[in-house]
Design an enzyme around this catalytic site. Structure first.
Site, short mmCIF file in Angstrom:
data_model
loop_
_atom_site.label_atom_id
_atom_site.label_comp_id
_atom_site.label_asym_id
_atom_site.label_seq_id
_atom_site.Cartn_x
_atom_site.Cartn_y
_atom_site.Cartn_z
N ARG A 157 15.85 -32.74 -16.17
CA ARG A 157 15.35 -31.73 -15.24
C ARG A 157 16.49 -30.78 -14.87
NH1 ARG A 157 11.39 -32.62 -16.97
NH2 ARG A 157 9.46 -33.50 -16.12
N GLU B 48 12.72 -21.77 -14.78
CA GLU B 48 12.41 -21.54 -16.19
C GLU B 48 11.35 -20.46 -16.33
OE1 GLU B 48 11.41 -25.32 -17.91
OE2 GLU B 48 13.46 -26.07 -17.74
N HIS C 166 13.48 -25.63 -23.26
CA HIS C 166 12.70 -26.80 -22.85
C HIS C 166 11.87 -27.35 -24.03
CE1 HIS C 166 10.91 -28.82 -19.03
NE2 HIS C 166 10.91 -29.66 -20.05
#
Length: 604
Positions: free
Chosen positions: A292, A321, A340
């Site tokens: 994370r 993000e 990601h």
């Protein structure tokens, strides 16, 4: 005998027993039914108003599932076979809040925030939130629990993909693969600039030794690295089994040549890597993060890179993000970044989609989810074994509270489990939740499920304590008996009172079927199906026939009958299981039998 006390608070109000929209025969907490939720201004109102909402269940209509982020086709197909599916991507928070009141379930990935406003806007209809992945930091679990909404995730399908991406970043960072690739494509040939470091013999600190962390450790061991790990909850024997030493947080920081992060984002881990912790690291350390973004203070990482405490970093996740295009961290020459991609393999995407779809469909069907994150975490094997005891627990709770006279408020509940299993081998959280459900629902308009049982008990002042009686014998069966005792109450059926004055009922599972085996001090044996009539009578011939004839004349089917007595020709308790609810006239006829001293009808 050992006792474990559960949580407590305000007292449960004694209301008239009322018929609810949920089925009392449901073996497990049903997901689409009735639910109580606080009014919208509940944060400002001390005495919250509870509104009962009834959703369509059992009438042939399909539930509606909102899929808010891209989900694999196999998962969507599975959902469409069960429900009406609305795939609406890239919604604003306002659009989500508007749409959610029409949905029974919501599926998200990591990009959608499911906060308190979502649960408030659902107006009680939302029963399940499915997180397609592992982390659930984008879901407000306390609000979900308060509103009785189950939250499930998909913790296994993307484990290998995330671990492989972590290793790919680790190796690519060590050998400057991304930078060298960009250099060659720019027409350069700078071999000396991109000399890397070897992994063999280096120490890797795995911070967070869960599923992904464990798989990263296995693969790093295969690359010849020495692996240490920090995780306050990891069992040492599991780490030792793959050659990993568990160490303290500070020792991991001070020892590691490489650090790989695999911890959830919680208040305790938020920005856990900061100026202070970077200062404790070995100079030249290299950091990988596929967990994370929020666990790293990104500004502090830039400072650590500039001071060369951190030689390189490889990041798949970020605090925000996507990150800003002009982010100093993203643009840093010694930082490798990916958008990601931890779970982004074709196999993992389909696996996650199927796993979360199955969990959501199962929850809407009233099944207990082994991947629930805001309910007692019970393995699938234990769920299967406990299923008949779950039914028994709820029905004992329903029986006990219906034996309480109208003027009494239920405040204290004692649950006793008799078992040949050791304490560590018997998880009673699920059983406690179902007894709570059984006690509260018949005397309130609150819908209680596995998720909000403890919260609801605390809010209503129901104080529960648990005791375990260790029996001799084979531990093949998880439980011998469950005993539910309500203290400081009056009973509408005096025979249900124990010698010490508490309403007491006891049951067991026989051949997979729940049975009532004790009421007060009287031994009985009746299956807990349909409903029950309890009669205290003078023990004399013909009583079974007389009561059976009255019920037969009223077309009430008897499924079981049992008599428990103190001694021949003295007092006895007759327990009669019936499939239908007798009319008031029929019950009056039973009460008028001269030998019947008292009776009560109990609806299960």
């Amino acid at each position: 005998m050992s006792a474990a006390a559960a949580s407590s608070s305000i007292s449960v109000a004694s209301n008239p027993i009322k018929s609810l929209t949920i089925s009392s025969r449901s073996p497990l907490p049903t997901a689409i039914s009735s639910v109580a939720f606080p009014s919208r201004n509940h944060r400002d109102t001390p005495n919250r108003r509870l509104i009962l909402v009834t959703c369509t269940a059992g009438d042939g209509s399909k539930p509606t599932i909102l899929v808010a982020e891209k989900l694999g086709e196999a998962g969507v197909k599975l959902l469409e076979d069960f429900a009406n599916v609305d795939c609406s991507y890239n919604m604003t928070p306002e659009e989500l809040n508007t749409k959610i009141s029409l949905c029974d379930a919501l599926i998200v990935r990591s990009g959608t925030k499911v906060g308190r406003e979502v649960f408030e806007s659902s107006r009680g209809r939302l029963k399940v939130v499915g997180r397609a992945g592992v982390g659930i930091d984008n879901v407000d679990l306390s609000a979900a629990t308060e509103f009785g909404c189950l939250v499930v995730n998909a913790p296994t399908a993307n484990t290998i993909a995330a671990a492989e991406h972590g290793i790919a970043l680790l190796a690519g960072m060590a050998r400057n693969v991304a930078q060298a690739d960009a250099s060659v494509k720019a027409g350069e040939w700078k071999r000396n600039k991109y000399v890397g470091v070897s992994l063999v013999g280096k120490t890797l600190a795995v911070m967070g030794f869960g599923k992904v962390g464990t798989e990263v450790a296995r693969r790093a061991k295969g690359l010849g690295m020495r692996v240490i790990a920090h995780d306050p909850y990891a069992p040492a024997d599991r780490a030792h089994a793959i050659g990993v030493d568990l160490v303290s947080f500070d020792e991991a920081l001070a020892t590691a040549d490489f650090i790989s992060l695999h911890m959830p984002l919680t208040p305790a881990t938020n920005k856990i890597l900061n100026d202070e912790t970077f200062a404790k690291m070995k100079k030249g350390v290299r950091i990988v993060n596929v967990a994370r973004g929020g666990v790293i203070d990104e500004d502090a990482l830039v400072r650590a890179l500039e001071s060369e405490i951190v030689a390189q970093a490889a990041l798949d996740v970020f605090t925000k993000e996507p990150p800003a295009k002009d982010s100093k961290l993203v643009q840093h020459e010694r930082v490798t970044v990916t958008p990601h991609l931890g779970a982004s393999t074709m196999e993992a995407q389909e696996g996650v989609a199927i796993e979360i779809a199955e969990a959501v469909v199962g929850a809407l069907n009233g099944e207990l989810a082994a991947t629930a994150v805001n309910a007692p975490m019970v393995s699938a094997e234990v769920l299967t074994e406990l299923k008949p005891y779950v039914i028994l627990a709820e029905k004992l709770g329903r029986l006990a509270v219906q034996l309480v006279a109208g003027g009494s408020g239920v405040k204290n509940v004692k649950i006793t489990y008799a078992s040949a299993r050791a304490t560590d081998d018997l998880d009673t959280r699920l059983l406690r939740a179902m007894i709570t459900k059984g006690i509260i629902e018949p005397i309130s308009d609150v819908y209680v499920n596995l998720v909000n049982a403890d919260f609801t008990a605390k809010q209503r002042g129901l104080r529960l304590s648990e005791e375990r009686v260790l029996l001799d014998g084979s531990p093949e069966s998880p439980l011998e008996t469950i005993n539910v005792q309500l203290s400081n109450v009056e009973s509408k059926f005096a025979s249900a009172l124990s010698d010490t004055g508490e309403v007491k009922v006891e049951g067991r599972v026989k051949d997979g079927v729940p049975h009532l085996t004790k009421v007060g001090s009287f031994e009985v044996d009746v299956t807990l199906e349909g409903s029950i009539i309890l009669c205290r009578q003078v023990d004399q011939p013909g009583m079974i026939g007389t009561v059976g004839s009255i019920l037969g004349e009223s077309n009430v089917n008897v499924n079981f009958m049992s008599v428990g007595r103190i001694a021949p020709r003295k007092q006895a308790i007759m327990a009669i299981g019936v499939d239908d609810q007798p009319s008031k006239e029929t019950l009056k006829k039973i009460g008028e039998i001269p030998a019947v001293e008292e009776f009560v009808f109990l609806k299960l």
